[in-house]
Write an enzyme that holds these catalytic residues in place. Sequence first.
Site, PDB file in Angstrom:
ATOM      1  N   LYS A   1      -4.584  19.655  15.396  1.00 35.52           N
ATOM      2  CA  LYS A   1      -5.354  18.420  14.723  1.00 35.52           C
ATOM      3  C   LYS A   1      -5.379  17.165  15.963  1.00 35.52           C
ATOM      4  O   LYS A   1      -4.613  17.423  16.941  1.00 35.52           O
ATOM      5  CB  LYS A   1      -4.666  17.906  13.654  1.00 35.52           C
ATOM      6  CG  LYS A   1      -5.742  17.009  13.087  1.00 35.52           C
ATOM      7  CD  LYS A   1      -6.574  17.912  11.902  1.00 35.52           C
ATOM      8  CE  LYS A   1      -7.388  17.160  11.004  1.00 35.52           C
ATOM      9  NZ  LYS A   1      -8.233  17.834  10.057  1.00 35.52           N
TER      10      LYS A   1
ATOM     11  N   ASP B   1     -13.461  15.215  11.167  1.00 34.82           N
ATOM     12  CA  ASP B   1     -12.702  14.847   9.984  1.00 34.82           C
ATOM     13  C   ASP B   1     -13.096  13.431   9.969  1.00 34.82           C
ATOM     14  O   ASP B   1     -14.213  13.074  10.241  1.00 34.82           O
ATOM     15  CB  ASP B   1     -11.157  15.148  10.547  1.00 34.82           C
ATOM     16  CG  ASP B   1     -10.163  14.937   9.504  1.00 34.82           C
ATOM     17  OD1 ASP B   1      -9.987  15.913   8.609  1.00 34.82           O
ATOM     18  OD2 ASP B   1      -9.535  13.697   9.360  1.00 34.82           O
TER      19      ASP B   1
HETATM   20  P1  NDP Z   1     -15.496  10.848   5.987  1.00 34.96           P
HETATM   21  O1  NDP Z   1     -15.347   9.946   7.347  1.00 34.96           O
HETATM   22  O2  NDP Z   1     -16.704  11.609   6.074  1.00 34.96           O
HETATM   23  O3  NDP Z   1     -15.370  10.251   4.892  1.00 34.96           O
HETATM   24  C1  NDP Z   1     -13.981   9.511   4.392  1.00 34.96           C
HETATM   25  C2  NDP Z   1     -14.248   8.870   2.999  1.00 34.96           C
HETATM   26  O4  NDP Z   1     -12.834   8.482   2.486  1.00 34.96           O
HETATM   27  C3  NDP Z   1     -15.056   7.685   3.259  1.00 34.96           C
HETATM   28  O5  NDP Z   1     -15.584   7.191   1.891  1.00 34.96           O
HETATM   29  C4  NDP Z   1     -13.892   6.433   3.698  1.00 34.96           C
HETATM   30  O6  NDP Z   1     -14.353   5.160   3.209  1.00 34.96           O
HETATM   31  C5  NDP Z   1     -12.870   7.093   2.658  1.00 34.96           C
HETATM   32  N1  NDP Z   1     -11.334   6.820   3.201  1.00 34.96           N
HETATM   33  C6  NDP Z   1     -10.918   7.025   4.330  1.00 34.96           C
HETATM   34  N2  NDP Z   1      -9.820   6.510   4.619  1.00 34.96           N
HETATM   35  C7  NDP Z   1      -9.583   5.879   3.551  1.00 34.96           C
HETATM   36  C8  NDP Z   1      -8.434   5.028   3.215  1.00 34.96           C
HETATM   37  N3  NDP Z   1      -7.419   5.140   4.147  1.00 34.96           N
HETATM   38  N4  NDP Z   1      -8.401   4.594   2.015  1.00 34.96           N
HETATM   39  C9  NDP Z   1      -9.351   4.659   1.326  1.00 34.96           C
HETATM   40  N5  NDP Z   1     -10.699   5.498   1.382  1.00 34.96           N
HETATM   41  C10 NDP Z   1     -10.914   5.896   2.768  1.00 34.96           C
HETATM   42  O7  NDP Z   1     -14.413  12.057   6.050  1.00 34.96           O
HETATM   43  P2  NDP Z   1     -14.327  13.531   5.438  1.00 34.96           P
HETATM   44  O8  NDP Z   1     -15.189  13.546   4.110  1.00 34.96           O
HETATM   45  O9  NDP Z   1     -14.672  14.601   6.424  1.00 34.96           O
HETATM   46  O10 NDP Z   1     -12.904  13.758   5.020  1.00 34.96           O
HETATM   47  C11 NDP Z   1     -12.366  13.441   3.890  1.00 34.96           C
HETATM   48  C12 NDP Z   1     -11.015  14.085   3.609  1.00 34.96           C
HETATM   49  O11 NDP Z   1     -11.107  15.433   3.624  1.00 34.96           O
HETATM   50  C13 NDP Z   1      -9.967  13.741   4.803  1.00 34.96           C
HETATM   51  O12 NDP Z   1      -8.514  13.821   4.131  1.00 34.96           O
HETATM   52  C14 NDP Z   1     -10.146  14.917   5.574  1.00 34.96           C
HETATM   53  O13 NDP Z   1      -8.971  15.260   6.391  1.00 34.96           O
HETATM   54  C15 NDP Z   1     -10.470  16.213   4.500  1.00 34.96           C
HETATM   55  N6  NDP Z   1     -11.019  17.420   5.085  1.00 34.96           N
HETATM   56  C16 NDP Z   1     -12.146  17.207   5.800  1.00 34.96           C
HETATM   57  C17 NDP Z   1     -12.744  18.467   6.289  1.00 34.96           C
HETATM   58  C18 NDP Z   1     -14.332  18.352   6.750  1.00 34.96           C
HETATM   59  O14 NDP Z   1     -14.773  19.417   6.844  1.00 34.96           O
HETATM   60  N7  NDP Z   1     -14.742  17.455   7.089  1.00 34.96           N
HETATM   61  C19 NDP Z   1     -12.242  19.782   5.953  1.00 34.96           C
HETATM   62  C20 NDP Z   1     -10.890  19.545   5.170  1.00 34.96           C
HETATM   63  C21 NDP Z   1     -10.453  18.585   4.728  1.00 34.96           C
HETATM   64  P3  NDP Z   1     -15.109   4.465   4.364  1.00 34.96           P
HETATM   65  O15 NDP Z   1     -16.412   4.834   4.183  1.00 34.96           O
HETATM   66  O16 NDP Z   1     -14.832   3.018   3.764  1.00 34.96           O
HETATM   67  O17 NDP Z   1     -14.463   4.568   5.800  1.00 34.96           O
END
Ligand code: NDP
Length: 453
Positions: A126, A166
């Site tokens: 990561k 991510d």
């Molecule tokens: P994105 O950046 O596309 O979206 C993240 C979302 O979560 C946004 O809506 C963001 O809000 C919100 N967010 C991020 N940090 C915080 C925080 N500290 N508090 C509240 N809301 C928060 O990321 P992903 O959708 O790719 O990832 C989401 C989760 O899924 C993570 O835990 C990631 O590790 C996990 N994941 C992702 C994979 C992937 O293929 N993308 C694979 C496996 C797991 P805002 O828009 O305000 O930033």
Amino acid sequence: MNEETQRILDHVVLVDPDQQEFIQAVTSFLKSIDKLVEETPQITYYKVLDRIVEPERVIIFRVPWVDDDGKLQINRAYRVQMNSAIGPYKGGLRFHPSVNLSILKFLAFEQTFKNSLTGLALGGGKGGSNFDPKDKSENEIMRFCQSLMTELCRHIGEDTDVPAGDIGVGAREIGYLYGQYKRLMNRSVGILTGKGTSFGGSYIRPEATGYGLVYLSAAILEAKGKSLEGRTCLVSGSGNVAQYTTEKLLQMGAKPITLSDSSGVLIDPSGIDEKKLAFVKALKNVRRGRISEYVQQYKEATYIPHDGSGSSNPLWDVKADYAFPCATQNEINAIDAKHLVANGIQLIGEGANMPTTLEADEIFRQEKVLHAPGKAANAGGVAVSGLEMAQNSQKLQWTPEKVDRQLQSIMKNIYASISDAAEKYSTKDNFVDGANIAGFLKVSEAMIAQGYV
Ligand code: NDP
């Protein structure tokens, strides 16, 4: 925990006392593994465990870049190469101001077992940076990605380490990173996944994490004689994983009623349908706006500002059948878990990595809530990344139908292996234990065979 696993945990705490997230991930893992090592004392699992909590390598470097005002800026970036026992390091890059070594070590640790569960030859890694993409211009993001890759290119390769996206790293950033790698190394190879489909990306990679989460959740429900049809669902986040979780839930007849971002929570009791989801996708992916704008468009919805502070998150106090946390780590604490249970929640499907605290995990276990942990439930993303690597090495591109079929089959196999491991070494339907144990079995076998390295 027994004496030996406690010794391993104590050592982790002793050497890195400030790495709270990493300690949490290791604690949760060791609690599950305890059951396996007691059942099989003939295998020297402790020697493997001593090593598995230590990354093979960590690279930390500075990323100098110039903002639009011509000012010099600096960020810190990392790549944690956690475990290569079963294949090249594989895991995403995260751009978020909260990024630090503890968060990336916890993510790389989880990734090791997740990748093992996919059945593909993928090790765990990561990386990322404390760079905040919010409020940055396109040009600033491009320059930052180019500067980061200028150093990262020395440490990755199609057979050594293959990063992906991510939080904060989507198709746009992967494109800039890939373009810079190509300029520097003069090689067109699959050193990143999540690429655009016009330059080596796989169909269904953007959808894969969310779709896979829903496929696995459907398999768990089916085994209990339940389904998603007509059921009310809570989804948090509004990024990649949340969007495609919502999309697949709709396709399977469920009714998603919430989304969120880091500023607040959206509740739409009438349901977030295809049209509203299209609005969210355009809002988040194209205009890069805030989820609060949804209520200006759809008056039946409510928006509650919530920045993650405070004792609980209002999203988890909405009555529903199933919950899909898809934002970030530790977004469900003990109070949230109690709210969910009081409202009759039956399943937690983790799109995010480690979205529940240890206390929340314990509440779900005691209350017998079906709980699909991230390392199994969100493995669809890395699984299709693995399929992207296979397509790249063959210089082929598979159809979306073929990739989706493979994704469904991988998620079915993950369900079978985590439920079997739960039944054999822990308690029936304890998928948290099942995922840790099933993921660990393959990694430990490979590490032992390779001389405990
Ligand atoms: P994105 O950046 O596309 O979206 C993240 C979302 O979560 C946004 O809506 C963001 O809000 C919100 N967010 C991020 N940090 C915080 C925080 N500290 N508090 C509240 N809301 C928060 O990321 P992903 O959708 O790719 O990832 C989401 C989760 O899924 C993570 O835990 C990631 O590790 C996990 N994941 C992702 C994979 C992937 O293929 N993308 C694979 C496996 C797991 P805002 O828009 O305000 O930033």
